[in-house]
Design a protein around this motif. Structure first.
Motif, PDB file in Angstrom:
ATOM      1  N   GLN A 107       0.828  -1.200   0.000  1.00 15.66           N
ATOM      2  CA  GLN A 107       0.000   0.000   0.000  1.00 15.66           C
ATOM      3  C   GLN A 107       0.870   1.262   0.000  1.00 15.66           C
ATOM      4  O   GLN A 107       0.620   2.215  -0.740  1.00 15.66           O
ATOM      5  N   THR A 108       1.899   1.250   0.837  1.00 19.58           N
ATOM      6  CA  THR A 108       2.810   2.396   0.897  1.00 19.58           C
ATOM      7  C   THR A 108       3.602   2.535  -0.399  1.00 19.58           C
ATOM      8  O   THR A 108       3.786   3.652  -0.920  1.00 19.58           O
ATOM      9  N   GLU A 109       4.065   1.423  -0.926  1.00 20.06           N
ATOM     10  CA  GLU A 109       4.830   1.476  -2.176  1.00 20.06           C
ATOM     11  C   GLU A 109       3.972   1.987  -3.325  1.00 20.06           C
ATOM     12  O   GLU A 109       4.448   2.776  -4.164  1.00 20.06           O
ATOM     13  N   ALA A 110       2.713   1.582  -3.375  1.00 18.30           N
ATOM     14  CA  ALA A 110       1.825   2.063  -4.436  1.00 18.30           C
ATOM     15  C   ALA A 110       1.566   3.559  -4.295  1.00 18.30           C
ATOM     16  O   ALA A 110       1.521   4.286  -5.296  1.00 18.30           O
ATOM     17  N   ALA A 111       1.417   4.022  -3.044  1.00 12.60           N
ATOM     18  CA  ALA A 111       1.194   5.452  -2.833  1.00 12.60           C
ATOM     19  C   ALA A 111       2.415   6.260  -3.240  1.00 12.60           C
ATOM     20  O   ALA A 111       2.292   7.322  -3.867  1.00 12.60           O
ATOM     21  N   HIS A 112       3.588   5.769  -2.926  1.00 11.38           N
ATOM     22  CA  HIS A 112       4.811   6.468  -3.326  1.00 11.38           C
ATOM     23  C   HIS A 112       4.976   6.457  -4.842  1.00 11.38           C
ATOM     24  O   HIS A 112       5.473   7.431  -5.434  1.00 11.38           O
ATOM     25  N   ALA A 113       4.556   5.377  -5.489  1.00  9.20           N
ATOM     26  CA  ALA A 113       4.640   5.321  -6.947  1.00  9.20           C
ATOM     27  C   ALA A 113       3.729   6.349  -7.599  1.00  9.20           C
ATOM     28  O   ALA A 113       4.003   6.814  -8.715  1.00  9.20           O
TER      29      ALA A 113
END
Length: 320
Positions: free
Chosen positions: A190-196
């Motif tokens: 979830q965090t990685e997708a938000a940063h992407a």
């Protein structure tokens, strides 16, 4: 050789059944299954409750005093002070605890070490000791000098402020661990997708991680609030006029010790009951979308428990 009409009748013609025709099932008789253990255990528990009730009814307690003081002015003020210090200390604990949880998960070694040290200290010492430390802070710092503000510590560190700091800062240590567990329960993807998508770290935490972590954070936070409601009675030791202090002030004059303690007990039970119901519905609200069926309401639970005493029956060897 002649063949009669009866010999050629099929299964549905009322004639004799052939080897390949189905046999109709026999009538099933429902046999009730007796659960004597349920009724015996219930009778024992009810008997014990009756004995306890009779013991208190025959005790040397002046029962009319209890309802007379339930709405007494001093008691109502104490109940309000208990509620006020509980809410404010819990707000301080939640806000500071969430900040400490983020610091604990930070990759900055200084931030994570400071958060760990805070949690270690405040979880490792009793709440009563912390309350007394704050209340007697004037013994080591007689004057509070902030540069833009100067005053005697005795005038600043009132019983209310000492209770707020003692309860709130201690609660923050526990809320930090609760919030940390909730944050870590959210998948890192979830965090990685938000940063992407270009979201910053604070925005990701506020908009993506924390809303999902609330399902894990809410239940123990509700328990901590109810525990805080009862722990606030320790402020009695620093002369804060909460519910227990109000009751002790009255029974020190009229000597109705047990009666006033029962009054305080009833008020604590009433407050915890109200907030327990609120906690349940708050948890139920945040569980929407995470489970196929929402948990039953208290009324539905009561109906289910009452229905469990119905005698099941056995049909065809199977208990239903």
């Amino acid at each position: 050789m002649s063949i009669s009409k009866d010999d050629t009748a099929g299964p549905g013609s009322g004639g004799p059944a052939t080897a390949g025709s189905p046999v109709p099932p026999a009538a099933v008789k429902a046999i009730p299954v007796r659960h004597y253990g349920r009724w015996i255990s219930a009778a024992i528990v009810l008997g014990l409750l009756v004995l306890v009730g009779l013991a208190f009814a025959n005790a040397e307690i002046h029962w009319p005093t209890v309802p007379d003081y339930l709405t007494y002015g001093t008691i109502l003020t104490g109940a309000w002070n208990t509620l006020k210090i509980t809410v404010l200390a819990m707000l301080l604990g939640v806000v500071l605890g969430t900040l400490l949880a983020v610091m604990r998960l930070s990759k900055n070694p200084v931030m994570s070490s400071v958060a760990w040290g805070y949690i270690w200290f405040f979880r490792g010492t009793p709440v009563l000791v912390q309350l007394l430390l704050w209340y007697n802070l004037a013994l080591v710092f007689p004057i509070l000098d902030l540069g833009f503000y100067r005053d005697e510590m005795n005038d600043v560190m009132t019983p209310f402020l000492a209770a707020l700091l003692g309860l709130g800062l201690n609660e923050a240590a526990y809320m930090a661990e609760i919030s940390r567990a909730g944050i870590q329960s959210v998948d890192e993807g979830q965090t990685e997708a938000a940063h992407a998508l270009g979201m910053t770290g604070p925005r990701t935490m506020r908009r993506i991680v924390l809303p999902q972590a609330m399902r894990v954070i809410i239940p123990p936070t509700g328990n901590e609030f109810i525990n805080m409601l009862k722990t606030s009675s320790l402020a009695f030791a620093i002369q804060f006029p909460e519910l227990l202090k109000a009751a002790s002030t009255i029974y020190s004059r009229n000597l109705a010790v047990m009666e006033l303690l029962l009054v305080a007990t009833l008020w604590y039970l009433a407050l915890t009951t109200v907030f327990s119901i609120g906690q349940y519905y708050l948890e139920r609200y945040f569980q929407r979308g995470s489970t196929r069926t929402l948990p039953p309401t208290p009324l539905q639970k009561i109906r289910k428990n009452l229905g469990s005493f119905r005698t099941p029956s056995r049909v065809g060897g199977t208990t239903v």
